[in-house]
Design an enzyme around this catalytic site. Structure first.
Site, short mmCIF file in Angstrom:
data_model
loop_
_atom_site.label_atom_id
_atom_site.label_comp_id
_atom_site.label_asym_id
_atom_site.label_seq_id
_atom_site.Cartn_x
_atom_site.Cartn_y
_atom_site.Cartn_z
N PHE A 149 0.87 -1.18 0.00
CA PHE A 149 0.00 0.00 0.00
C PHE A 149 0.90 1.23 0.00
CE2 PHE A 149 -2.44 3.52 1.57
CZ PHE A 149 -3.68 3.34 0.98
N ASP A 234 9.29 2.84 1.79
CA ASP A 234 8.13 3.61 2.24
C ASP A 234 8.00 3.41 3.75
OD1 ASP A 234 5.58 4.40 3.03
OD2 ASP A 234 4.63 3.78 1.17
N LYS A 263 2.55 10.28 8.28
CA LYS A 263 1.84 9.82 9.50
C LYS A 263 2.42 10.39 10.80
CE LYS A 263 -0.37 5.64 7.70
NZ LYS A 263 -1.79 5.94 7.88
N1 PLP Z 1 2.31 4.43 2.43
C1 PLP Z 1 1.99 3.65 3.47
C2 PLP Z 1 2.89 2.53 3.86
C3 PLP Z 1 0.81 3.88 4.18
O1 PLP Z 1 0.48 3.09 5.20
C4 PLP Z 1 -0.03 4.95 3.78
C5 PLP Z 1 -1.30 5.20 4.47
O2 PLP Z 1 -1.86 4.37 5.13
C6 PLP Z 1 0.37 5.74 2.69
C7 PLP Z 1 1.54 5.45 2.05
C8 PLP Z 1 -0.49 6.90 2.26
O3 PLP Z 1 -0.34 7.92 3.19
P1 PLP Z 1 -1.42 9.11 3.27
O4 PLP Z 1 -2.71 8.50 3.66
O5 PLP Z 1 -0.84 10.05 4.29
O6 PLP Z 1 -1.47 9.75 1.93
#
Ligand code: PLP
Length: 409
Positions: A149, A234, A263
Site C-alpha cells: 500500500f 516507504d 503519519k
Molecule cells: N504508504 C503507506 C505505507 C501507508 O500506510 C499509507 C497510508 O496508510 C500511505 C503510504 C499513504 O499515506 P497518506 O494517507 O498520508 O497519503
C-alpha cells in the site's frame, strides 16, 4: 465563548457527516470531541483507549503539550509564506530528518522534499525514480510487492496491490509490476537491468502487519546496487519510532536511495517527506516538483516537537520494550481464535483463524477500545508510543471476552 474555547460537537455529528462529506470512508462509527494521551472522548462524553492512534499517526498521543505549544507559538508568529521563501522551522526539520533517516546521519548530498501526506511523499519518490530512469536510459519499469500500500493518487495507487482499489480508476501509471514479498527468486527474475526502481514497506501495515525479512531487505539492497535500480523504502507507517527504531528498515542495516515519511512525523499535523539519499538528492531540480503547503512552518514546528520529544522521553526504546512485552502477553493469554501475534515495536498484528476482525472492532468499541481491522482476519494495533503498560494490559485482559462475543455474534 472565545475563539480558542472548544465548541461541544453537539448531537447528530455522525448524521451530518453522512450528508456533508463525500462517503469515501463509509459511515463513521463515532464522533470524537477531545483527546488526551492515549484516551479519546466521544461527543456523548464516553472515553475510549485509542489503540489505532489515528492510523499510526498520534505517536505522542492526543494533544501532547509539546505539540500544542510548538504549534500555538508558531501559528502566532509566522503561519505560511509559500516555497518561494525559506523559514527556519522548514530548514531545521529537513536537517533533523537527515539526521535520523539513517543511523549516523544521511550521506553527503542527501536532500528532503516536504509534502503534506504519505501519498505525496511517494509521488515525489516516483518522480525521482522516473528522473533516474531518464538520466540513465532505463525503462519505466518499477517493481512493487504483492500486498503493498503506497497511497491512493493515480501514481501511488499504481504501486498499491489491492485490485479493488486500482481497477475502477485504470489506466493508472504504467510500468508497475508486482512481485511476491520475501521471495528472492522472484526478485532475481524480475530485477533486470532496465528496472528503474523498487518500492517496499518494511512492514506492510495496511495489508495486516506483514513484516519483510531483514535478509530479504539486505538482498534487495545488494541486487538493486548491482543493477542500478533505486530502492525506495516507504516508511510512512513504520517510520518515526513506530517499530522501536527511527525507521523500520534500520534493523536490517541497509541504506536505501529514497525514504518516504508522513503519519507520525508531526504527530497529527499534516505533513509528508521524501528523503533522497546521497547523489539521488539532486535528481529533481528547479521546476521539477512543488507543493503550496509543503514545509508549512506550523506543521514543521509540530514535527520538530515530535522529534525532540521522542529523543528526550526515550520513546524509541519505550516502543521497542512495550511492544515486545505486549506481544508476549498477548500470546501468553491464549485468546480463543488468535493464532499469531506479530509485528515490531508498537505496530502489532493480531491474527485470527476466522474472519472476525471487524466484529472484534465492534465489540471492542462497546467495551471502550478503538481498534482497527487491517484485514478480515487481522486486528492492527498502532497506539500512541506514550501508551502505558497498564493501558496495554487492560486490552490484553479484555481481548478474550471481546473475541468470544465477536465469534458468537
Ligand atoms: N504508504 C503507506 C505505507 C501507508 O500506510 C499509507 C497510508 O496508510 C500511505 C503510504 C499513504 O499515506 P497518506 O494517507 O498520508 O497519503
Amino acid at each position: 465563548m472565545s475563539a480558542t474555547e472548544q465548541q461541544p460537537a453537539g448531537p447528530g455529528v455522525v448524521e451530518r457527516h453522512g450528508r456533508a462529506l463525500m462517503p469515501t470512508f463509509g459511515v463513521p462509527a463515532l464522533a470524537f470531541e477531545s483527546g488526551l494521551g492515549a484516551v479519546l472522548r466521544d461527543t456523548e462524553g464516553r472515553e475510549y483507549l485509542d489503540l489505532l492512534g489515528g492510523i499510526a499517526v498520534n505517536v505522542l498521543g492526543h494533544c501532547h503539550p509539546a505539540i500544542v505549544e510548538a504549534v500555538t507559538a508558531q501559528v502566532a508568529h509566522l503561519d505560511h509564506v509559500s516555497n518561494f521563501f525559506a523559514t527556519a522551522p522548514q530548514v531545521e526539520l529537513a536537517e533533523r530528518i537527515l539526521g535520523i533517516v539513517t543511523p549516523g546521519g544521511a550521506p553527503e548530498g542527501s536532500t528532503v522534499f516536504l509534502a503534506n501526506s504519505g501519498t505525496e511523499a511517494n509521488e515525489c519518490a516516483i518522480k525521482i525514480v522516473r528522473a533516474h530512469a531518464t538520466a540513465t536510459g532505463r525503462s519505466d519499469r518499477i517493481l512493487a510487492l504483492t500486498h503493498s500500500f503506497h497511497g491512493r493518487s493515480t501514481g501511488a495507487l499504481a504501486l498499491t496491490w489491492k485490485e479493488a482499489y486500482r481497477s475502477p480508476f485504470e489506466p493508472l501509471m504504467p510500468g508497475v509490476e508486482f512481485i511476491p514479498a520475501n521471495d528472492v527468486a522472484a526478485l532475481e527474475a524480475a530485477l533486470t537491468p532496465d528496472v528503474a526502481g523498487v518500492f517496499v514497506e518494511p512492514i506492510q501495515g495496511e495489508a495486516g502487519v506483514l513484516p519483510l525479512d531483514d535478509d530479504y531487505l539486505r538482498t534487495l539492497r545488494t541486487l538493486t546496487e548491482r543493477t542500478g535500480a533505486l530502492l525506495v523504502v516507504d516508511e510512512v507507517q513504520t517510520g518515526m519510532g513506530r517499530t522501536g527504531k527511527w525507521m523500520g528498515h534500520h534493523r536490517s542495516g541497509i541504506v536505501p536511495d529514497v525514504v518516504t515519511l508522513a503519519k507520525g512525523l508531526a504527530g497529527g499535523m499534516p505533513i509528508g517527506a521524501c528523503v533522497a539519499l546521497g547523489e539521488v538528492g539532486h535528481l529533481l531540480g528547479p521546476g521539477s516538483h512543488g507543493s503550496t503547503f509543503g514545509g508549512n512552518p506550523v506543521c514543521a514546528a509540530a514535527a520538530l516537537a515530535v522529534i525532540d520529544t521522542i529523543e528526550e522521553d526515550g520513546l524509541l526504546d519505550r516502543a521497542a520494550e512495550l511492544g515486545h512485552w505486549w506481544r508476549r502477553e498477548l500470546r501468553a493469554t491464549r485468546v480463543p481464535h488468535v493464532c499469531d501475534v506479530r509485528g515490531r515495536g508498537l505496530l502489532i498484528g493480531v491474527q485470527f483463524d476466522e474472519p472476525i476482525a471487524a466484529a472484534v472492532v465492534a465489540t471492542g468499541r462497546e467495551a471502550g477500545f478503538i481498534l482497527n481491522a487491517a484485514a478480515a482476519d487481522v486486528l492492527r494495533l498502532a497506539p500512541p508510543l506514550v501508551l502505558t503498560r497498564d493501558q496495554a494490559a487492560s486490552f490484553t485482559r479484555a481481548l478474550p471476552r471481546l473475541v468470544t462475543t465477536a465469534s458468537e455474534a
